[in-house]
Design a protein around this motif. Structure first.
Motif, PDB file in Angstrom:
ATOM      1  N   LEU B  38     -74.912 -41.834-109.661  1.00 39.17           N
ATOM      2  CA  LEU B  38     -74.306 -42.894-108.464  1.00 39.17           C
ATOM      3  C   LEU B  38     -75.438 -43.454-107.650  1.00 39.17           C
ATOM      4  O   LEU B  38     -75.568 -44.738-107.286  1.00 39.17           O
ATOM      5  CB  LEU B  38     -73.264 -42.154-107.594  1.00 39.17           C
ATOM      6  N   LEU B  39     -76.472 -42.769-107.559  1.00 39.08           N
ATOM      7  CA  LEU B  39     -77.641 -43.058-106.746  1.00 39.08           C
ATOM      8  C   LEU B  39     -78.613 -44.161-107.542  1.00 39.08           C
ATOM      9  O   LEU B  39     -78.948 -45.095-107.074  1.00 39.08           O
ATOM     10  CB  LEU B  39     -78.733 -41.816-106.367  1.00 39.08           C
ATOM     11  N   THR B  40     -78.824 -44.017-108.873  1.00 35.32           N
ATOM     12  CA  THR B  40     -79.496 -44.570-109.746  1.00 35.32           C
ATOM     13  C   THR B  40     -78.800 -45.935-109.879  1.00 35.32           C
ATOM     14  O   THR B  40     -79.443 -47.029-110.123  1.00 35.32           O
ATOM     15  CB  THR B  40     -79.605 -44.218-111.113  1.00 35.32           C
ATOM     16  N   ARG B  41     -77.553 -45.897-110.067  1.00 37.03           N
ATOM     17  CA  ARG B  41     -76.750 -47.401-110.188  1.00 37.03           C
ATOM     18  C   ARG B  41     -76.155 -47.697-109.138  1.00 37.03           C
ATOM     19  O   ARG B  41     -75.099 -48.536-109.087  1.00 37.03           O
ATOM     20  CB  ARG B  41     -75.815 -46.995-111.410  1.00 37.03           C
ATOM     21  N   GLN B  42     -76.760 -47.682-107.853  1.00 37.21           N
ATOM     22  CA  GLN B  42     -76.169 -47.967-106.507  1.00 37.21           C
ATOM     23  C   GLN B  42     -75.697 -49.353-106.591  1.00 37.21           C
ATOM     24  O   GLN B  42     -74.785 -49.884-105.942  1.00 37.21           O
ATOM     25  CB  GLN B  42     -76.573 -47.437-105.313  1.00 37.21           C
ATOM     26  N   GLU B  43     -76.806 -50.304-107.252  1.00 37.82           N
ATOM     27  CA  GLU B  43     -76.643 -51.673-106.885  1.00 37.82           C
ATOM     28  C   GLU B  43     -75.376 -52.300-107.613  1.00 37.82           C
ATOM     29  O   GLU B  43     -74.671 -53.228-107.137  1.00 37.82           O
ATOM     30  CB  GLU B  43     -77.686 -52.407-107.698  1.00 37.82           C
ATOM     31  N   GLU B  44     -75.236 -51.705-108.854  1.00 40.51           N
ATOM     32  CA  GLU B  44     -73.810 -52.011-109.633  1.00 40.51           C
ATOM     33  C   GLU B  44     -72.758 -51.676-108.742  1.00 40.51           C
ATOM     34  O   GLU B  44     -71.661 -52.600-108.617  1.00 40.51           O
ATOM     35  CB  GLU B  44     -73.757 -51.174-110.983  1.00 40.51           C
ATOM     36  N   ILE B 121     -53.227 -39.631-105.906  1.00 40.88           N
ATOM     37  CA  ILE B 121     -52.983 -40.941-105.435  1.00 40.88           C
ATOM     38  C   ILE B 121     -53.195 -41.174-104.182  1.00 40.88           C
ATOM     39  O   ILE B 121     -52.987 -40.431-103.227  1.00 40.88           O
ATOM     40  CB  ILE B 121     -51.091 -41.031-105.796  1.00 40.88           C
ATOM     41  N   TYR B 122     -54.060 -42.273-103.619  1.00 42.51           N
ATOM     42  CA  TYR B 122     -54.687 -42.270-102.728  1.00 42.51           C
ATOM     43  C   TYR B 122     -54.799 -43.867-102.333  1.00 42.51           C
ATOM     44  O   TYR B 122     -54.447 -44.639-103.033  1.00 42.51           O
ATOM     45  CB  TYR B 122     -56.129 -41.672-102.615  1.00 42.51           C
ATOM     46  N   GLU B 123     -55.209 -43.952-100.963  1.00 40.86           N
ATOM     47  CA  GLU B 123     -55.545 -45.451-100.581  1.00 40.86           C
ATOM     48  C   GLU B 123     -56.753 -45.994-100.504  1.00 40.86           C
ATOM     49  O   GLU B 123     -57.769 -45.514-101.485  1.00 40.86           O
ATOM     50  CB  GLU B 123     -54.616 -45.524 -99.187  1.00 40.86           C
ATOM     51  N   ALA B 124     -57.353 -46.660 -99.550  1.00 46.23           N
ATOM     52  CA  ALA B 124     -58.415 -47.625 -99.735  1.00 46.23           C
ATOM     53  C   ALA B 124     -60.002 -47.001 -99.982  1.00 46.23           C
ATOM     54  O   ALA B 124     -60.640 -47.298-101.000  1.00 46.23           O
ATOM     55  CB  ALA B 124     -58.670 -48.784 -98.562  1.00 46.23           C
ATOM     56  N   ARG B 125     -60.116 -45.852 -99.547  1.00 46.65           N
ATOM     57  CA  ARG B 125     -61.793 -45.384 -99.448  1.00 46.65           C
ATOM     58  C   ARG B 125     -62.150 -45.154-100.604  1.00 46.65           C
ATOM     59  O   ARG B 125     -61.599 -44.100-101.151  1.00 46.65           O
ATOM     60  CB  ARG B 125     -61.905 -44.315 -98.504  1.00 46.65           C
ATOM     61  N   PRO B 126     -63.188 -45.796-101.343  1.00 42.14           N
ATOM     62  CA  PRO B 126     -63.898 -45.454-102.621  1.00 42.14           C
ATOM     63  C   PRO B 126     -64.209 -44.021-102.552  1.00 42.14           C
ATOM     64  O   PRO B 126     -64.653 -43.546-103.774  1.00 42.14           O
ATOM     65  CB  PRO B 126     -64.739 -46.360-103.006  1.00 42.14           C
ATOM     66  N   ASN B 127     -64.676 -43.378-101.440  1.00 43.64           N
ATOM     67  CA  ASN B 127     -65.415 -42.255-101.296  1.00 43.64           C
ATOM     68  C   ASN B 127     -64.677 -41.051-102.062  1.00 43.64           C
ATOM     69  O   ASN B 127     -64.866 -40.174-102.345  1.00 43.64           O
ATOM     70  CB  ASN B 127     -66.057 -41.872-100.072  1.00 43.64           C
ATOM     71  N   VAL B 128     -63.059 -41.254-101.668  1.00 49.57           N
ATOM     72  CA  VAL B 128     -62.036 -40.174-102.285  1.00 49.57           C
ATOM     73  C   VAL B 128     -62.156 -40.127-103.905  1.00 49.57           C
ATOM     74  O   VAL B 128     -62.099 -39.272-104.330  1.00 49.57           O
ATOM     75  CB  VAL B 128     -60.673 -40.510-101.637  1.00 49.57           C
ATOM     76  N   THR B 129     -62.727 -41.433-104.305  1.00 51.37           N
ATOM     77  CA  THR B 129     -62.674 -41.232-105.924  1.00 51.37           C
ATOM     78  C   THR B 129     -63.627 -40.517-106.523  1.00 51.37           C
ATOM     79  O   THR B 129     -63.365 -39.585-107.175  1.00 51.37           O
ATOM     80  CB  THR B 129     -62.937 -42.834-106.413  1.00 51.37           C
ATOM     81  N   VAL B 130     -64.618 -40.298-105.590  1.00 52.38           N
ATOM     82  CA  VAL B 130     -65.829 -39.404-106.138  1.00 52.38           C
ATOM     83  C   VAL B 130     -65.747 -37.862-105.407  1.00 52.38           C
ATOM     84  O   VAL B 130     -65.609 -36.931-106.267  1.00 52.38           O
ATOM     85  CB  VAL B 130     -67.185 -39.547-105.703  1.00 52.38           C
ATOM     86  N   ASP B 131     -65.107 -38.042-104.242  1.00 52.96           N
ATOM     87  CA  ASP B 131     -64.903 -36.610-103.574  1.00 52.96           C
ATOM     88  C   ASP B 131     -63.793 -35.840-104.398  1.00 52.96           C
ATOM     89  O   ASP B 131     -63.884 -34.782-104.882  1.00 52.96           O
ATOM     90  CB  ASP B 131     -64.489 -37.131-102.304  1.00 52.96           C
ATOM     91  N   ALA B 132     -62.729 -36.498-104.765  1.00 46.44           N
ATOM     92  CA  ALA B 132     -61.538 -35.752-105.456  1.00 46.44           C
ATOM     93  C   ALA B 132     -61.872 -35.426-106.745  1.00 46.44           C
ATOM     94  O   ALA B 132     -61.509 -34.431-107.229  1.00 46.44           O
ATOM     95  CB  ALA B 132     -60.363 -36.926-105.375  1.00 46.44           C
ATOM     96  N   LYS B 157     -66.111 -49.393-111.156  1.00 47.87           N
ATOM     97  CA  LYS B 157     -67.206 -49.255-111.051  1.00 47.87           C
ATOM     98  C   LYS B 157     -67.807 -47.720-111.426  1.00 47.87           C
ATOM     99  O   LYS B 157     -68.772 -47.116-112.064  1.00 47.87           O
ATOM    100  CB  LYS B 157     -68.078 -49.974-110.314  1.00 47.87           C
ATOM    101  N   ILE B 158     -67.329 -47.151-110.058  1.00 53.62           N
ATOM    102  CA  ILE B 158     -67.736 -45.771-109.908  1.00 53.62           C
ATOM    103  C   ILE B 158     -67.480 -44.738-111.121  1.00 53.62           C
ATOM    104  O   ILE B 158     -67.855 -43.995-111.380  1.00 53.62           O
ATOM    105  CB  ILE B 158     -67.061 -45.363-108.496  1.00 53.62           C
ATOM    106  N   VAL B 159     -65.979 -45.005-111.631  1.00 50.12           N
ATOM    107  CA  VAL B 159     -65.615 -44.184-112.724  1.00 50.12           C
ATOM    108  C   VAL B 159     -66.247 -44.514-113.879  1.00 50.12           C
ATOM    109  O   VAL B 159     -66.682 -43.536-114.627  1.00 50.12           O
ATOM    110  CB  VAL B 159     -64.041 -44.507-112.739  1.00 50.12           C
ATOM    111  N   GLU B 160     -66.683 -45.779-114.183  1.00 44.12           N
ATOM    112  CA  GLU B 160     -67.415 -46.081-115.453  1.00 44.12           C
ATOM    113  C   GLU B 160     -68.763 -45.225-115.076  1.00 44.12           C
ATOM    114  O   GLU B 160     -69.256 -44.623-116.204  1.00 44.12           O
ATOM    115  CB  GLU B 160     -67.732 -47.527-115.307  1.00 44.12           C
ATOM    116  N   ILE B 161     -69.350 -45.425-114.150  1.00 42.65           N
ATOM    117  CA  ILE B 161     -70.670 -44.537-113.761  1.00 42.65           C
ATOM    118  C   ILE B 161     -70.496 -42.910-114.089  1.00 42.65           C
ATOM    119  O   ILE B 161     -71.267 -42.384-114.603  1.00 42.65           O
ATOM    120  CB  ILE B 161     -71.236 -44.864-112.426  1.00 42.65           C
ATOM    121  N   MET B 162     -69.305 -42.576-113.616  1.00 44.39           N
ATOM    122  CA  MET B 162     -69.074 -40.961-113.442  1.00 44.39           C
ATOM    123  C   MET B 162     -68.947 -40.770-114.933  1.00 44.39           C
ATOM    124  O   MET B 162     -69.660 -39.812-115.507  1.00 44.39           O
ATOM    125  CB  MET B 162     -67.748 -40.641-112.697  1.00 44.39           C
ATOM    126  N   ARG B 163     -68.180 -41.721-115.839  1.00 42.66           N
ATOM    127  CA  ARG B 163     -67.756 -41.197-117.317  1.00 42.66           C
ATOM    128  C   ARG B 163     -69.305 -41.317-117.926  1.00 42.66           C
ATOM    129  O   ARG B 163     -69.410 -40.389-118.861  1.00 42.66           O
ATOM    130  CB  ARG B 163     -66.534 -42.041-117.632  1.00 42.66           C
TER     131      ARG B 163
END
Lengths: 416, 416
Positions: B38-44, B121-132, B157-163
């Motif tokens: 996530l840090l390395t690819r933060q520009e994406e 199942i959640y709403e806007a904040r993309p940080n929840v994606t990583v946190d959860a 993009k975040i899930v692509e990077i995680m996977r």
């Protein structure tokens, strides 16, 4: 107009405040008062039960159902004895689960508390009426009972006696409610009663449970279906394998922890397998076999996909020969209901893999799946066997009827 | 044709077998790989996030929502740091909860196991994606994420990077799935996916949670609403009462553990109450008062039934003067949501009655309700605050994402 269901659930919810506050001794006194009243007034129960039985016979109810419905002196004594056993059990309410001292001085203790009001939806046996009420009351809960219409007269009398008995105790009479409306709509109303019922527990056949799971908005503790397997590994002790498989199928086929499919490693002795099958056949077990089983036992009926996915609750067993542990694990993953699964093996690695990788409430190495039971586990009573993963899994003792609460004591702490 | 939801949930279910088997070290390695990626690819990520923000602005999204949606280097660093904190936490999987030796020689051990596949199942904040995802993976679970459509590009993009990051680890890539279909129907399909999803956890506003609770057949862990109260007893220390009430309302009104109603004993000093209210008014709090409050504070708006039942999440406070503890308890029973409730008192008997009788996830004596939080309780991470009574109640740490399993080892035992 307010419905019977809503009215009685509201009364139970109001009674829950007082019920949750009682000491263990007060709750035990109430349970003993009920046990005594059931014995003293057993003639009234038998009269009411006779009406149910008469109605049942007139409606063409099956003999086995009538048998489950029927009460007699001995059965009533057993029901009262069940209550006395609940009295003897430790009360989980108030138990400390964790105690946390925070650097800011806050003292946090997590304790067990009653769930509140429990809705029980069940079928014919009138003993469940007393049993379920006893377990709920012991844990400081109130209960809304909805039994099957076939037992309505018996249940009405039993609940009348229970409520009368409570009048001389610290527990409010309204802690026990019976829904008398035998229309299916009353069940469906219970399932949506969020705010008045804290949980619904279905006990009964697959269709009753499916209806509850599919329609409830109130949280549910699912109990029920068991498609259980015994896997006889290549290295299994043949005598042990035969005993465990036989016990799993024959000792009591009608219950959820009996087995439906025997998986056998292809390297296991075919003579031993044939001997085991012959022994079961003598006990009137019918077989459904995979192709390799059919080659071994000509004349056996072939097992279908549907057979593997069926909980027979009967003297019928699928037999499938597999190539090793992985194929057995795959079969269990595909057809199992995550209830109870067993490996018979002398190979410690295979045993550990099986125990680790099989996802089920109870996983066995060299013991019968029939032990999945609250009494056999030493819990002393059982609400049912949970087949879900949340809250409680496997045999549920009294703690499964509790929730928790954090008690936090400070001296003026605020958050910065 | 198979839907996206079913396809991805099936992949997650298949991956769950491998995920559940991993050691703590393997799971931690995977979490660190994600944090680094996530840090390395933060520009994406920032580019994708810019698209979401642009779409949001064009669709007239509110500034506060855009703010929650927006990522920057600092926020991404915070998200990665959150994963590192999860790595440091103890792994609950495998923990022994009870060990039972039965007279027949059976050895029964209850251990914690992963739940399996968790639907978030959640709403806007993309940080929840990583946190959860981090919390689920740490506990050996797989996760099917369904975020809000406003954050779709960021989440994709975040899930692509995680996977991608998982491809170099022992954890299967399919352990993390993102539902990209932003139609409401995809949520409703998830809610009925029994057998593929083991639990659904909603995180978001009241309508999102209500939809989940009302429509799910999959078990749900409900998080959310908090109508919390502070009761200032007659004997309360005025300085402490003022601090706790002020902190409960003003420190962060938008969260579920803030207070909505202040209950004050009629014998409490009216000067002190007026001083407290004046202080809150300076902090821009508006008031809704009961009749007696209005007499004390002319010009205040009267509180309605609806006000008492509203979670304002805002600088608004109901004030009600009550005749003693019992009236306070009755008010909380009627309007509370069983989240967090506080008594400020120097009277030990009243404190004990309050802690014992109030039915809530967290009950406080002389401390702010704002402490109901996983970090504040010392759990080190939080999935959310459960407002239900089954499975988990109050702040949920990692153990709330586990189930249990009984491992039974015998030497041929069968049931008699």
């Amino acid at each position: 107009m307010i419905s019977e269901v809503r009215k009685k659930a509201t009364l139970a919810q109001e009674a829950a405040v007082a019920a949750g506050r009682l000491s263990t001794a007060q709750k035990n006194d109430a349970l003993l008062a009920i046990a005594n009243a059931l014995l003293t007034r057993q003639e009234e129960i038998l009269e009411a039960n006779a009406v149910d039985l008469k109605n049942g016979r007139e409606n063409g109810t099956s003999t086995s159902l009538l048998d489950r419905l029927a009460l007699n002196s001995e059965r009533i004594a057993g029901i009262a004895e069940g209550l006395r056993q609940i009295v003897e059990l430790p009360d989980p309410v108030g138990e400390e689960l964790q105690s946390i001292q925070r650097p800011n001085g806050l003292d946090i203790v997590q304790i067990r508390v009653p769930l509140g009001v429990i809705g029980m939806i069940y079928e014919a046996r009138p003993n469940v009426t007393v049993d379920a009420a006893g377990l709920c009351l012991k844990t400081g809960n109130c209960v809304v009972l909805r039994g099957g219409s076939a037992a309505l007269e018996s249940n009405r009398k039993i609940v009348e006696i229970m409520r009368d008995a409570l009048s001389g105790t610290a527990l409010p009479q309204d802690a026990v409610q019976l829904i008398e409306d035998s229309d299916r709509a009353s069940v469906n109303e219970m399932l949506k009663l969020n705010g008045l019922l804290d949980v619904v527990i279905p006990r009964g056949g697959a269709s009753l449970i499916r209806n509850v799971v599919e329609n409830a908005t109130v949280p549910v503790i699912e109990t029920g279906a068991g498609i259980c397997h015994v896997f006889v590994d290549a290295s299994a002790n043949p005598g042990m394998a035969a005993e465990i498989a036989f016990n799993g199928k024959v000792q009591r086929p009608s219950v959820c922890n009996s087995i439906e499919t025997l998986l056998v490693d292809a390297s296991y002795s075919s003579e031993q397998l044939q001997a085991l099958i012959a022994r079961m056949a003598e006990a009137n077990v019918e077989f459904r076999g995979c192709e390799r089983t059919l080659a071994l036992l000509p004349g056996t009926r072939a097992a279908t996909e549907e057979d593997y996915a069926t909980e027979y609750n009967d003297y019928i067993l699928n037999v499938r020969i597999v190539d090793g542990l992985d194929e057995a694990l795959g079969h269990i993953r595909r057809y199992g209901t995550k209830h109870s699964e067993c490996i018979v093996t002398e190979n410690a690695d295979n045993a550990e893999r099986f125990l680790h990788e099989v996802d089920a409430a109870a996983v066995y190495h060299n013991a019968s799946t029939r032990f999945t039971d609250g009494f056999e586990f030493g819990f002393g009573a059982e609400i049912g066997i949970s087949t879900q993963k949340l809250h409680a899994r496997g045999p549920m003792g009294l703690p499964a009827l509790t929730s928790t609460k954090f008690r936090i004591i400070g001296n003026g702490q605020v958050r910065g």
